[in-house]
Enzyme design. Structure first.
Site, PDB file in Angstrom:
ATOM      1  N   LYS A   1       0.809  -1.027   0.062  1.00 42.01           N
ATOM      2  CA  LYS A   1      -0.047   0.012   0.004  1.00 42.01           C
ATOM      3  C   LYS A   1       0.716   1.172  -0.042  1.00 42.01           C
ATOM      4  O   LYS A   1       0.668   2.098  -0.745  1.00 42.01           O
ATOM      5  CB  LYS A   1      -1.093   0.008   1.153  1.00 42.01           C
TER       6      LYS A   1
ATOM      7  N   ARG B   1     -11.173  -0.054   9.315  1.00 36.14           N
ATOM      8  CA  ARG B   1     -10.878  -1.511   9.412  1.00 36.14           C
ATOM      9  C   ARG B   1     -11.852  -2.349   9.877  1.00 36.14           C
ATOM     10  O   ARG B   1     -11.629  -3.693   9.882  1.00 36.14           O
ATOM     11  CB  ARG B   1      -9.637  -1.235  10.696  1.00 36.14           C
TER      12      ARG B   1
ATOM     13  N   ARG C   1      12.074  -6.984   6.320  1.00 35.02           N
ATOM     14  CA  ARG C   1      12.002  -5.326   6.603  1.00 35.02           C
ATOM     15  C   ARG C   1      12.883  -4.943   7.635  1.00 35.02           C
ATOM     16  O   ARG C   1      13.209  -5.405   8.600  1.00 35.02           O
ATOM     17  CB  ARG C   1      10.309  -4.903   6.962  1.00 35.02           C
TER      18      ARG C   1
ATOM     19  N   ARG D   1      13.251  -4.577  13.679  1.00 32.53           N
ATOM     20  CA  ARG D   1      12.247  -4.602  14.786  1.00 32.53           C
ATOM     21  C   ARG D   1      11.839  -5.848  15.085  1.00 32.53           C
ATOM     22  O   ARG D   1      11.535  -6.922  14.423  1.00 32.53           O
ATOM     23  CB  ARG D   1      11.173  -3.523  14.406  1.00 32.53           C
TER      24      ARG D   1
ATOM     25  N   ARG E   1       0.216 -11.016  12.960  1.00 28.72           N
ATOM     26  CA  ARG E   1      -0.343  -9.792  12.316  1.00 28.72           C
ATOM     27  C   ARG E   1      -1.534  -9.992  11.115  1.00 28.72           C
ATOM     28  O   ARG E   1      -2.368  -9.632  10.882  1.00 28.72           O
ATOM     29  CB  ARG E   1       0.609  -8.788  12.109  1.00 28.72           C
TER      30      ARG E   1
END
Length: 217
Positions: free
Chosen positions: A18, A93, A132, A165, A176
Site C-alpha cells: 500500500k 478497519r 524489513r 524490529r 499480524r
C-alpha cells in the site's frame, strides 16, 4: 494525469504494498495521503480540543474509540488538501468504521470512489515483512529483498543504523496476518457488495500500477 476516481481507500495486509503504490500514485496525481497513525499523531500534536481529548486517552494507554477516530477522520477529510482527492490508508478497519465513514463523507459533501484491495499471497507478505529493516534514527523503512539501502545496514536518508524490529519476526508477522484476515474479510465483502472493491492481485510492480491507474480512470 486526470483520474475520475479520486477519493480512495487502500486496503491490504501489512507488507502488501500500500505504501509503495501510494508513493507512486502521489508522484503523478495530487492527492492527500492519510494514514491512521499519522492522522492521530497530527491531531494530538495540533493542540486542538479534539487533539487534547485524544492525548488524554493515548497517554493513559487506552484505546481510541470508533467515535473519536470518526471525529478525527472527519476533521482531516474536511481540510482543503482533500478537495482534490485522498487516499485513506489504514481506515476503515471494520464494517462499523466503514459505515461511519459513509456518514462522514455524506456530511462533508464527498463520496468514496473506490476501495483498492491489494490481494497479495500470505507467503509473499511474510517474506516481505521478515525482510524489513528500519532506521534506528529517522524510522525510514527498507527491505532486504526489493528496497535495499545503498550501503548495507546504513540508512540512505540520515546515515543511521538499520535494525530489524521485534515486530518484524516471523512469529509476529504471522500473528499480524491472522488478525488482518479475521478483521478484514467482512470489510472486503462489504465493499464488494457495494460495488466499490477494486482487487489488485500480485503481479510485477509495473503491471500492478498500470492496472490500478486504469481502474481509477
Amino acid at each position: 494525469m486526470e483520474l475520475t476516481k479520486k477519493n480512495l481507500v487502500f486496503m491490504g495486509a501489512p507488507g502488501a504494498g500500500k505504501g509503495t503504490f501510494s508513493g507512486l500514485l502521489l508522484e503523478q496525481v495530487k492527492l492527500a495521503h492519510i494514514s491512521t497513525g499519522d492522522m492521530l499523531r497530527a491531531e494530538k500534536a495540533s493542540g486542538s480540543e479534539l487533539g487534547k481529548k485524544l492525548a488524554a486517552i493515548m497517554d493513559a494507554g487506552q484505546l481510541v474509540s470508533d467515535e473519536l477516530v470518526g471525529e478525527i477522520v472527519e476533521s482531516r477529510l474536511s481540510k482543503s488538501d482533500c478537495d482534490t482527492g485522498f487516499i485513506l490508508d489504514g481506515y476503515p478497519r471494520t464494517i462499523a468504521q466503514a459505515e461511519m465513514l459513509n456518514k462522514i463523507l455524506t456530511k462533508i459533501g464527498k463520496k468514496l470512489d473506490a476501495v483498492v484491495f491489494f490481494d497479495v499471497p500470505d507467503e509473499v507478505v511474510l517474506e516481505r515483512l521478515t525482510a524489513r529493516m528500519s532506521c534506528s534514527k529517522c524510522g525510514a523503512i527498507f527491505n532486504k529483498l526489493f528496497m535495499k539501502p545503498a550501503k548495507p545496514g546504513i540508512c540512505d536518508h540520515c546515515g543511521g543504523e538499520l535494525i530489524q524490529r521485534s515486530d518484524d519476526s516471523l512469529e509476529t508477522a504471522q500473528g499480524r496476518l491472522k488478525v488482518f484476515h479475521e478483521s478484514t474479510q467482512p470489510l472486503i465483502d462489504f465493499y464488494r457488495e457495494s460495488g466499490l472493491l477494486m482487487p489488485i492481485t500480485e503481479l510485477d510492480k509495473a503491471k500492478i500500477f498500470q492496472i490500478m491507474l486504469d481502474g481509477l480512470k
